[in-house]
Design a protein around this motif. Structure first.
Motif, mmCIF file in Angstrom:
data_model
loop_
_atom_site.group_PDB
_atom_site.id
_atom_site.type_symbol
_atom_site.label_atom_id
_atom_site.label_comp_id
_atom_site.label_asym_id
_atom_site.label_seq_id
_atom_site.Cartn_x
_atom_site.Cartn_y
_atom_site.Cartn_z
ATOM 1 N N PRO A 140 0.874 -1.325 0.017
ATOM 2 C CA PRO A 140 -0.090 0.072 -0.034
ATOM 3 C C PRO A 140 0.793 1.304 0.141
ATOM 4 C CG PRO A 140 -0.146 -1.031 2.249
ATOM 5 C CD PRO A 140 0.682 -1.948 1.444
ATOM 6 N N TRP A 141 2.052 1.167 0.290
ATOM 7 C CA TRP A 141 2.713 2.421 0.548
ATOM 8 C C TRP A 141 3.632 2.684 -1.014
ATOM 9 C CZ3 TRP A 141 3.891 -1.979 3.216
ATOM 10 C CH2 TRP A 141 4.797 -2.864 2.860
ATOM 11 N N THR A 179 3.472 3.095 -5.211
ATOM 12 C CA THR A 179 2.555 3.289 -6.118
ATOM 13 C C THR A 179 2.259 2.175 -6.903
ATOM 14 O OG1 THR A 179 4.060 4.051 -7.706
ATOM 15 C CG2 THR A 179 3.317 5.781 -6.304
ATOM 16 N N ASN A 184 5.026 -0.867 -7.378
ATOM 17 C CA ASN A 184 4.496 -2.092 -7.029
ATOM 18 C C ASN A 184 4.923 -3.224 -8.112
ATOM 19 O OD1 ASN A 184 2.816 -3.308 -4.849
ATOM 20 N ND2 ASN A 184 2.027 -1.170 -5.113
ATOM 21 N N ARG A 228 0.667 6.276 -11.305
ATOM 22 C CA ARG A 228 0.845 7.057 -10.085
ATOM 23 C C ARG A 228 -0.099 6.753 -8.945
ATOM 24 N NH1 ARG A 228 4.605 11.296 -11.846
ATOM 25 N NH2 ARG A 228 4.630 10.872 -14.142
ATOM 26 N N SER A 229 -1.177 6.077 -8.922
ATOM 27 C CA SER A 229 -2.021 5.733 -7.981
ATOM 28 C C SER A 229 -1.334 4.872 -6.914
ATOM 29 C CB SER A 229 -3.239 5.127 -8.465
ATOM 30 O OG SER A 229 -3.961 5.966 -9.641
ATOM 31 N N TYR A 230 -2.158 4.966 -5.743
ATOM 32 C CA TYR A 230 -2.003 4.128 -4.567
ATOM 33 C C TYR A 230 -2.718 2.808 -4.729
ATOM 34 C CZ TYR A 230 1.939 7.078 -3.127
ATOM 35 O OH TYR A 230 3.109 7.345 -3.108
#
Ligand code: ATP
Ligand code: MG
Length: 279
Positions: free
Chosen positions: A105-106, A108, A112, A145-147
């Motif tokens: 989760p930390w 992007t 990942n 760039r999303s998480y």
């Protein structure tokens, strides 16, 4: 023999050397109630580039079998061969995708996907390029760039798929990856996975509870029995691709397998009931 399916021996794949060859594989676990035979005498070949689906009731040993194929666990008896060599440690070119995904989760989305490559010491520019390429393949370029918490369940699955594919594994081992998704999202991911498999020709072993999903995706479907896990049936699905869940021919093949699966599910229910009675 039907024109849309054929029953055969699970280890038969006559012409080429199999990608994976399981020879009389048995896995016993020690439990507080004594030894438990999770898998018993499994002999199975997976051909290079094959899409193999494993179906069976809960607790029949599907995940255990995938772990063995990944080299993360060893058989109590029997042998596993990969590309003609005995597998006796984690196979670095086999990769697992779990239902829980294990995304960070930390990081992007792109980070990942880069993660496995970073672990392998791939330099940053190449890492980024490859991550972008695979995000394109799963149609997530706009989300690099999303998480993770900003994505839907189906999108998370696609990130996990891109992360797995980016390391260019020889074998993709998928443990009920789409089980938690709604029907429409699953449908779309079936299409994507089939397309990606057609493009990349990876060897895929895909575990599912869902017989129709197995027939939708698999070149072959193997049904396992409940405790101990043995091979009950191996079926070659001869339906043309791309396949569709609504195809009545697909439903016909699935129906035959469903009968077999239901026998095992009712055995598992009876056993649980008996355990409760005696416990
Ligand atoms: N490390 C372990 N120690 C003891 N028993 C285990 C271990 N791993 C699995 N088992 C047992 O082996 C059997 C098969 O487990 P496995 O997780 O492979 O089943 P499964 O087919 O993947 O089930 P599900 O569909 O619920 O995921 C089960 O009875 C389980 O309790
Ligand atoms: Mg499992």
């Amino acid at each position: 023999m039907s024109t849309i399916w054929a029953r055969e021996r699970a280890e038969s794949h006559p012409k080429e050397q199999p990608k994976l060859h399981l020879k009389h594989v048995t896995r016993l676990f020690q439990t507080p109630n004594g030894p438990l035979t999770a898998l018993d005498d499994i002999s199975l070949n997976v051909a290079e580039g094959e899409f193999l689906c494993l179906v069976g009731p809960s607790g029949c040993g599907k995940s255990t079998l995938l772990n063995l194929m990944a080299g993360l666990d060893r058989p109590t008896e029997g042998e596993i061969w990969k590309d003609g060599e005995r597998l006796d440690g984690p196979a670095t070119d086999h990769i697992m995708i779990f239902q829980e995904l294990g995304l960070f989760p930390w990081l992007t989305v792109r980070e990942n996907v880069e993660f496995g490559l970073r672990m392998r010491g791939v330099a940053k520019p190449e890492r980024q390029a490859r991550a972008r390429e695979y995000l394109r393949l799963v149609h997530l370029s706009h989300f690099e760039r999303s998480y993770i918490h900003q994505l839907s369940g189906g999108m998370k699955q696609r990130v996990a798929l891109a992360r797995a594919l980016a390391t260019d594994p020889a074998v993709l081992l998928m443990d009920e990856p789409f089980a938690a998704l709604d029907a429409q999202t699953r449908d779309r991911l079936h299409e994507e996975l089939e397309r990606i498999w057609t493009e990349t020709r990876k060897t895929i072993v895909f575990v599912t509870h869902n017989v129709r999903e197995a027939v939708r995706l698999g070149d072959r479907v193997v049904v396992l029995t409940f405790r101990p896990g043995r091979i009950k049936t191996a079926l070659t699905v001869k339906l043309p691709r791309p396949r569709h869940l609504e195809d009545p021919h697909l439903a016909l093949v699935a129906r035959d397998l469903l009968v077999q699966l239901k026998e095992e599910i009712s055995r598992s229910a009876k056993e649980e009931y008996r355990d409760e009675e005696s416990g």
